[in-house]
Design a protein around this motif. Structure first.
Motif, short mmCIF file in Angstrom:
data_model
loop_
_atom_site.label_atom_id
_atom_site.label_comp_id
_atom_site.label_asym_id
_atom_site.label_seq_id
_atom_site.Cartn_x
_atom_site.Cartn_y
_atom_site.Cartn_z
N HIS A 33 0.84 -1.21 -0.15
CA HIS A 33 0.13 0.16 -0.02
C HIS A 33 0.83 1.12 0.14
CE1 HIS A 33 0.49 -1.08 4.07
NE2 HIS A 33 0.54 0.09 4.54
N TYR A 34 2.24 0.99 0.08
CA TYR A 34 3.00 2.31 -0.02
C TYR A 34 3.62 2.47 -1.35
CZ TYR A 34 3.01 3.28 5.12
OH TYR A 34 2.70 3.49 6.31
N ALA A 35 3.20 1.54 -2.22
CA ALA A 35 3.81 1.71 -3.57
C ALA A 35 3.78 2.93 -4.29
CB ALA A 35 3.04 0.55 -4.62
N LEU A 36 2.66 3.64 -4.06
CA LEU A 36 2.62 5.03 -4.85
C LEU A 36 3.32 6.20 -4.11
CD1 LEU A 36 1.35 7.04 -6.76
CD2 LEU A 36 -0.66 7.10 -5.26
N ALA A 37 3.45 6.21 -2.88
CA ALA A 37 4.36 7.04 -2.17
C ALA A 37 5.65 6.63 -2.43
CB ALA A 37 4.09 6.69 -0.69
N TYR A 38 6.16 5.29 -2.77
CA TYR A 38 7.40 5.09 -2.96
C TYR A 38 7.88 5.69 -4.54
CZ TYR A 38 11.80 2.23 -3.15
OH TYR A 38 13.21 1.74 -3.18
N ALA A 39 6.72 5.24 -5.13
CA ALA A 39 7.02 5.94 -6.77
C ALA A 39 7.31 7.42 -6.77
CB ALA A 39 5.83 5.36 -7.54
N LYS A 40 6.52 7.89 -5.82
CA LYS A 40 6.52 9.43 -5.85
C LYS A 40 7.92 10.02 -5.47
CE LYS A 40 1.81 10.96 -4.85
NZ LYS A 40 1.70 12.40 -5.60
N CYS A 41 8.58 9.12 -4.34
CA CYS A 41 10.03 9.43 -3.85
C CYS A 41 10.81 9.21 -5.07
CB CYS A 41 10.27 8.35 -2.91
SG CYS A 41 11.94 8.63 -2.11
N TRP A 42 10.77 8.39 -5.96
CA TRP A 42 11.57 8.09 -7.00
C TRP A 42 11.64 9.12 -7.99
CZ3 TRP A 42 10.09 6.45 -12.27
CH2 TRP A 42 11.08 6.37 -12.81
N THR A 43 10.41 9.62 -8.20
CA THR A 43 10.11 10.80 -9.21
C THR A 43 10.52 12.03 -8.67
OG1 THR A 43 7.81 11.10 -8.63
CG2 THR A 43 8.35 9.61 -10.76
N ALA A 44 10.26 12.17 -7.51
CA ALA A 44 10.89 13.43 -6.87
C ALA A 44 12.34 13.59 -6.84
CB ALA A 44 10.39 13.63 -5.40
N LEU A 45 13.12 12.52 -6.50
CA LEU A 45 14.59 12.32 -6.55
C LEU A 45 15.03 12.40 -8.07
CD1 LEU A 45 15.30 9.89 -3.92
CD2 LEU A 45 15.87 11.93 -3.77
N SER A 46 14.52 12.24 -8.92
CA SER A 46 14.80 11.97 -10.31
C SER A 46 14.64 13.50 -10.88
CB SER A 46 13.98 11.34 -11.16
OG SER A 46 13.89 9.81 -10.93
N ILE A 47 13.72 14.09 -10.55
CA ILE A 47 13.53 15.63 -10.73
C ILE A 47 14.29 16.32 -10.07
CG2 ILE A 47 11.98 17.64 -10.78
CD1 ILE A 47 9.64 15.59 -11.61
N PHE A 48 14.63 16.26 -8.81
CA PHE A 48 15.65 16.81 -7.95
C PHE A 48 17.09 16.94 -8.75
CE2 PHE A 48 19.47 16.42 -5.08
CZ PHE A 48 19.48 17.64 -4.34
N GLY A 49 17.46 15.67 -9.20
CA GLY A 49 18.82 15.50 -10.00
C GLY A 49 18.76 16.33 -11.37
N LEU A 50 17.60 16.35 -12.16
CA LEU A 50 17.49 16.94 -13.24
C LEU A 50 17.60 18.47 -13.05
CD1 LEU A 50 16.81 16.72 -16.33
CD2 LEU A 50 14.53 17.54 -15.50
N LYS A 51 17.12 18.86 -11.85
CA LYS A 51 17.29 20.54 -11.43
C LYS A 51 18.59 20.69 -11.29
CE LYS A 51 12.62 21.29 -10.03
NZ LYS A 51 11.61 21.72 -8.76
N TRP A 52 19.37 19.82 -10.07
CA TRP A 52 20.72 20.20 -9.73
C TRP A 52 21.80 19.86 -10.67
CZ3 TRP A 52 24.32 16.58 -7.45
CH2 TRP A 52 25.26 17.43 -6.75
#
Length: 234
Positions: A33-52
């Protein structure tokens, strides 16, 4: 510097995806049931890397148009892999309509399904469309917001391909309002190659279209709405 930054981001993205893909076994086996939250974490870190790393900023315009208390459809242009990431952290319960082949990717595929994404077999004909609409109705009833790329594939910035009729069937069956979305993501994360160009990716949400529009009218109206939105400066 653009090439160097792009290579560094590619390595960052691959390592992040592999690491989180392996750790995803814990989610799948013990706390699905935490799969969506985990996926959000992955995309957030991906976009953070893109910005940084690549010095790419994101400017989302028109979010105030989206309803806060009910599901809806996002009908977005699709120019980049970026488009498949960004809505994960904009919406509370996003569900992308994606090609079924993605579910076969090791580590990633099973998590996509657990997180609520909606696969479609693009070679499955009418049976695949019926399955798609049934799943979308179920997801909408659960409060998911559904993202679809109506052109069916990635395009270059400024390129217009015919809008596929699936969006009309989806709107008719789910009875959800359709929010047209334009972007310039292809200028900074092109659909081909590894280069990422610094600057700002803009995303603009338009006014909703009614799901009761006849199929041909809906497809035409969506295309015309995109074109009108593109003429307005970001």
């Amino acid at each position: 510097m653009t090439l160097i930054r792009s290579i560094i981001f590619l390595l960052y993205f691959i390592m992040l995806t592999l690491m989180m893909g392996v750790l995803a076994f814990i989610i799948r086996w013990f706390i699905p049931h935490y799969a969506l939250a985990y996926a959000k974490c992955w995309t957030a870190l991906s976009i953070f890397g893109l910005k940084w790393i690549c010095h790419i900023q994101i400017d989302v315009q028109g979010l105030e148009k989206l309803p806060q208390d009910r599901p809806f459809l996002i009908a977005s242009q699709h120019q980049s892999a970026f488009d498949t990431l960004v809505w994960m952290n904009i919406l509370s319960r996003p569900a992308y309509i994606m090609k079924h082949e993605l579910t076969r990717i090791p580590l990633l595929g099973p998590m996509l399904l657990l997180a609520g994404m909606i696969p479609i077999d693009r070679k499955g004909g009418s049976a695949a469309l019926r399955k798609l609409t049934a799943t979308a109705i179920e997801k909408a009833a659960q409060g998911f917001q559904i993202i679809i790329f109506p052109q069916g594939t990635r395009t270059s910035y400024g390129e217009h391909l015919p809008i596929q009729p699936g969006i009309a069937l989806l709107a008719k069956e789910t009875k959800l309002p359709i929010f047209p979305v334009i972007t310039n993501s292809g200028l900074h994360w092109p659909k081909k190659g590894i280069l990422k160009f610094r600057g700002t990716i803009y995303i603009r949400v338009g006014l909703p279209l009614s799901p009761t529009l006849p199929r041909k009218e809906l497809l035409t109206t969506l295309q015309e709405t995109w074109e009108k939105m593109e003429k307005q400066p970001f």
